[in-house]
Design a protein around this motif. Structure first.
Motif, PDB file in Angstrom:
ATOM      1  N   TYR A   1       1.491  48.485   5.902  1.00 22.77           N
ATOM      2  CA  TYR A   1       1.551  47.197   6.583  1.00 22.77           C
ATOM      3  C   TYR A   1       0.717  47.221   7.855  1.00 22.77           C
ATOM      4  O   TYR A   1       0.632  48.240   8.539  1.00 22.77           O
ATOM      5  N   GLU A   2       0.132  46.074   8.158  1.00 25.40           N
ATOM      6  CA  GLU A   2      -0.506  45.856   9.457  1.00 25.40           C
ATOM      7  C   GLU A   2       0.209  44.694  10.136  1.00 25.40           C
ATOM      8  O   GLU A   2       0.218  43.581   9.626  1.00 25.40           O
ATOM      9  N   THR A   3       0.818  44.973  11.281  1.00 24.96           N
ATOM     10  CA  THR A   3       1.585  43.967  12.022  1.00 24.96           C
ATOM     11  C   THR A   3       1.238  44.082  13.499  1.00 24.96           C
ATOM     12  O   THR A   3       2.101  44.402  14.329  1.00 24.96           O
ATOM     13  N   PRO A   4       0.000  43.816  13.883  1.00 24.00           N
ATOM     14  CA  PRO A   4      -0.396  44.064  15.280  1.00 24.00           C
ATOM     15  C   PRO A   4       0.349  43.209  16.292  1.00 24.00           C
ATOM     16  O   PRO A   4       0.925  43.727  17.261  1.00 24.00           O
ATOM     17  N   GLY A   5       0.373  41.886  16.098  1.00 25.79           N
ATOM     18  CA  GLY A   5       1.052  41.015  17.048  1.00 25.79           C
ATOM     19  C   GLY A   5       2.544  41.235  17.075  1.00 25.79           C
ATOM     20  O   GLY A   5       3.170  41.253  18.143  1.00 25.79           O
ATOM     21  N   GLY A   6       3.152  41.431  15.911  1.00 30.71           N
ATOM     22  CA  GLY A   6       4.587  41.667  15.841  1.00 30.71           C
ATOM     23  C   GLY A   6       4.995  42.966  16.521  1.00 30.71           C
ATOM     24  O   GLY A   6       6.049  43.039  17.164  1.00 30.71           O
ATOM     25  N   THR A   7       4.163  43.994  16.392  1.00 31.75           N
ATOM     26  CA  THR A   7       4.449  45.270  17.048  1.00 31.75           C
ATOM     27  C   THR A   7       4.445  45.110  18.566  1.00 31.75           C
ATOM     28  O   THR A   7       5.318  45.637  19.272  1.00 31.75           O
ATOM     29  N   ILE A   8       3.480  44.368  19.069  1.00 34.29           N
ATOM     30  CA  ILE A   8       3.394  44.110  20.512  1.00 34.29           C
ATOM     31  C   ILE A   8       4.611  43.312  20.983  1.00 34.29           C
ATOM     32  O   ILE A   8       5.233  43.631  22.003  1.00 34.29           O
ATOM     33  N   LEU A   9       4.963  42.278  20.242  1.00 34.41           N
ATOM     34  CA  LEU A   9       6.070  41.416  20.651  1.00 34.41           C
ATOM     35  C   LEU A   9       7.406  42.150  20.629  1.00 34.41           C
ATOM     36  O   LEU A   9       8.254  41.941  21.517  1.00 34.41           O
ATOM     37  N   LEU A  10       7.630  42.994  19.633  1.00 34.08           N
ATOM     38  CA  LEU A  10       8.880  43.748  19.588  1.00 34.08           C
ATOM     39  C   LEU A  10       9.018  44.657  20.801  1.00 34.08           C
ATOM     40  O   LEU A  10      10.088  44.728  21.427  1.00 34.08           O
ATOM     41  N   LYS A  11       7.946  45.363  21.148  1.00 37.32           N
ATOM     42  CA  LYS A  11       7.986  46.263  22.299  1.00 37.32           C
ATOM     43  C   LYS A  11       8.223  45.480  23.591  1.00 37.32           C
ATOM     44  O   LYS A  11       9.027  45.872  24.439  1.00 37.32           O
TER      45      LYS A  11
END
Length: 406
Positions: free
Chosen positions: A279-289
């Motif tokens: 999976y590629e989830t760049p924006g979601g990874t940033i938002l979760l952090k």
């Protein structure tokens, strides 16, 4: 389901091989009119070509809906408020899109007087469950046609042969090739399954990834951004207010350029098997952090800890297709009640696949009190002597048990 009793069916239609074959198969096997529905949820490809393909197939009612804002606002953002991760890793990019697509399928079926809905999910996967649980929750008497559970076209070769026999055009990529992976994309993520990924030991090739640069090839200097939160939702990037869909797209762009958001996971499907996906989830990874950093400053300890205890259950409900279940709605109400204080800014550095929190502040809702937390003299803000009784009370049961053992 008895064939011949369906007059009109609404098909979730992409215009790809599977749904193009399904469209003709429904016409041929059920003798019914097919209404097509194509959702734009940010998959990064034009959806209008689906209109031409559906028209060529004799479809009279064609629905192409831009659902990007609704997708992020009403589905992705509520899930991010819960900090949801399935089995500690999967950010639920495919899972969260299915209830929206199914919801719209049902709405179109009602509006057009259709007897049934249909989808292209296989009988081995999770998506059939997600589509159908949503449909039954919203319209309990809906009829559902799942061709993959009825026909014998159980391989790509058989689908291609059917398409050739019935004169169904099958588009390849511009360079004459097609990705060997089963892929799904929306504004939250892009997923890859199948082909060499079916061996969990095999590392994905560098050419598979579409949205992110390899972390080792990302810029040698970090990118710093500031995210603003209001009521638990991110509302601005570097002071620029953006709509939910535009904000996620912007973070996908920034994160992808810094190698953020690649995941390689073996997960437990609801239907019982293990499956390997990338999976590629760049924006979601940033938002979760960033969301967790904002909560760390503003949420009461016990509220935060209870949220963390509830999160795995919430994530499983989303993964398994229970978005419209009473228990997910109950959990969402509890989670959302905590978010009124999640306001402020988080400063991040993005560097070679890493999201680093370097600052957070909340002028209105921070529970951090420097006068108490300081390592310097606190002028009586905290009486360190109080800790003696606190420790002895908490140690009482341990001391009693220790005496019994001694």
């Amino acid at each position: 389901m008895a064939k011949g009793k369906i007059n009109k069916v609404v098909l979730a239609y992409s215009g790809g091989l599977d749904t193009s074959v399904i469209l003709r198969w429904l016409q041929e096997n059920y003798g019914c009119e097919v209404v097509t529905f194509t959702a734009d949820i940010g998959q990064g490809e034009e959806v209008e070509p689906a209109r031409a393909k559906a028209t060529a197939a004799g479809v009279k009612e064609i629905h192409i809906d831009d659902l990007r804002e609704e997708f992020v606002r009403d589905f992705v953002f509520p899930m991010l408020r819960a900090n949801a991760l399935y089995e500690g890793e999967y950010k639920l990019g495919t899972s969260i899109a299915r209830p929206l697509i199914a919801k719209r399928l049902v709405e179109i079926a009602v509006a057009t007087g259709a007897d049934a809905i249909s989808h292209g999910a296989t009988g081995k996967g999770n998506d059939q469950v997600r589509f159908e649980l949503t449909a039954y929750a919203l319209k309990p008497d809906i009829q559902i046609i799942a061709p993959w559970r009825e026909w014998d076209l159980l391989s790509r070769e058989k689908l291609l042969a059917y398409a050739e026999t019935h004169g169904i055009p099958v588009e390849m990529k511009r360079d004459g090739t097609k990705s060997p992976y089963s892929m799904d994309a929306n504004l939250l993520h892009i997923s890859y399954e199948g082909y060499d990924l079916e061996d969990p030991w095999v590392e994905p090739g560098p050419d598979m990834w579409r949205w992110t640069v390899a972390p080792e090839q990302a810029p040698d200097r970090p990118t710093e951004i500031t995210l603003s939160f209001a009521g638990g939702d991110c509302v601005a990037v570097d002071g620029k207010t953006l709509s939910p869909a535009d904000l996620l797209a912007e973070l996908n762009r920034i994160g992808g350029a810094n190698g953020i958001g690649r995941d390689d996971i073996v997960e437990n499907r609801f239907v019982g098997m293990k499956s390997r996906g990338c999976y590629e989830t760049p924006g979601g990874t940033i938002l979760l952090k960033a969301h967790r950093a904002m909560e760390s400053l503003t949420l009461d300890r016990e509220a935060a800890h209870l949220k963390d205890e509830l999160m795995p259950r919430y994530a499983s409900l989303v993964y398994n297709g229970f978005w419209y279940s009473p228990e997910r709605l109950m959990l969402q109400a509890a989670i959302d009640q905590t978010q009124s204080v999640v306001n402020g800014e988080v400063r991040l550095k993005l560097y070679k696949g890493n999201v680093l929190v370097v600052g957070r502040r909340s002028p209105t809702d921070s529970l951090f009190d420097a006068s108490i937390a300081t390592f310097e003299e606190d002028a009586g803000a905290y009486n360190q002597g109080d800790a003696t009784g606190f420790i002895r009370l908490n140690a009482l049961r341990l001391r009693v048990a220790g005496r019994k053992r001694g």
